[in-house]
Scaffold this active site. Structure first.
Site, PDB file in Angstrom:
ATOM      1  N   GLY A 174       4.543   7.803   4.610  1.00  0.00           N
ATOM      2  CA  GLY A 174       5.103   8.445   3.537  1.00  0.00           C
ATOM      3  C   GLY A 174       6.487   8.601   3.538  1.00  0.00           C
ATOM      4  O   GLY A 174       7.327   8.989   2.649  1.00  0.00           O
ATOM      5  N   GLU A 219       7.722   1.813   9.650  1.00  0.00           N
ATOM      6  CA  GLU A 219       7.449   1.422  10.976  1.00  0.00           C
ATOM      7  C   GLU A 219       6.084   0.926  11.204  1.00  0.00           C
ATOM      8  O   GLU A 219       5.079   1.286  10.390  1.00  0.00           O
ATOM      9  CB  GLU A 219       7.629   2.355  12.152  1.00  0.00           C
ATOM     10  CG  GLU A 219       7.183   1.814  13.518  1.00  0.00           C
ATOM     11  CD  GLU A 219       7.098   3.057  14.373  1.00  0.00           C
ATOM     12  OE1 GLU A 219       7.128   2.752  15.627  1.00  0.00           O
ATOM     13  OE2 GLU A 219       7.132   4.089  13.884  1.00  0.00           O
ATOM     14  N   GLU A 231      17.515   2.680  30.586  1.00  0.00           N
ATOM     15  CA  GLU A 231      18.419   3.555  31.204  1.00  0.00           C
ATOM     16  C   GLU A 231      18.245   5.104  30.797  1.00  0.00           C
ATOM     17  O   GLU A 231      18.431   5.858  31.551  1.00  0.00           O
ATOM     18  CB  GLU A 231      19.815   3.404  31.155  1.00  0.00           C
ATOM     19  CG  GLU A 231      20.378   3.355  29.780  1.00  0.00           C
ATOM     20  CD  GLU A 231      21.874   3.151  29.869  1.00  0.00           C
ATOM     21  OE1 GLU A 231      22.681   3.474  29.074  1.00  0.00           O
ATOM     22  OE2 GLU A 231      22.452   2.330  30.733  1.00  0.00           O
TER      23      GLU A 231
END
Length: 182
Positions: free
Chosen positions: A115, A119, A140
């Site tokens: 939406g 990704e 890190e």
């Protein structure tokens, strides 16, 4: 124009970070009207369902700032530019769990939040885990704890929302289906 296609008229880049980019697109809708879309651009990610020789799933617990709480999840991480998903999967598995594998089985890929984000996550399964003597160091700013659970225990964690993210829930459902087929 295709039936539901939205044609981009203009793009305004708002933010360009280490993990995501944010842009606002002005679009022409199929009905001829205009609208705006807030979009997150992401390089993609991988997740691994790691199964030990004694049939336990290896999870990591980590704090998730957007939620202000810790979740228990399968190992996962962001694709680096030009990196193949299989390479990312092995790297993230080692960094987060101290395990490596010589065999990954591709399960599927899926969009995590279509939406508003592009990704694409690749999901792999590995039953061929080996502990690494000197594993790759985690990022890190990454602090994780390893948790190994049976499928039944993982399902219990889901019911208590200790496991509460889409990729991990997907992995558990997938393993449950595999178990039923065997």
């Amino acid at each position: 124009m295709k039936k539901f296609e939205e044609k981009t008229i203009r793009t305004e880049e708002i933010f360009d970070g280490k993990v995501v980019k944010l842009q606002v697109d002005e679009v022409l809708l199929p009905n001829g009207k205009r609208s705006t879309r807030e979009l997150i651009k992401h390089p993609g990610a991988v997740a691994v369902i790691p199964i030990t020789k004694d049939n336990k799933i290896v999870f990591v617990e980590q704090f998730r700032k957007p939620l202000e709480k810790s979740l228990i999840e399968i190992p996962a991480g962001k694709l680096e530019p030009g990196e193949k998903p299989e390479i990312t999967a092995i790297r993230e598995l080692e960094e987060e769990t101290g395990y490596t594998t010589s065999q990954l089985t591709f399960v599927t890929s899926f969009y995590t939040s279509p939406g508003f984000a592009d990704e694409l996550m690749y999901l792999y399964l590995s039953r061929d885990l080996e502990k690494v003597d000197q594993p790759l160091a985690p990022d890190e700013d990454e602090f994780v704890e390893i948790i190994e659970l049976t499928l039944a225990e993982a399902k219990e964690y889901v019911s208590k929302e200790r496991i509460h993210d889409a990729k991990t829930n997907y992995a558990i459902v997938y393993l449950e289906l595999l178990e039923r087929m065997l």
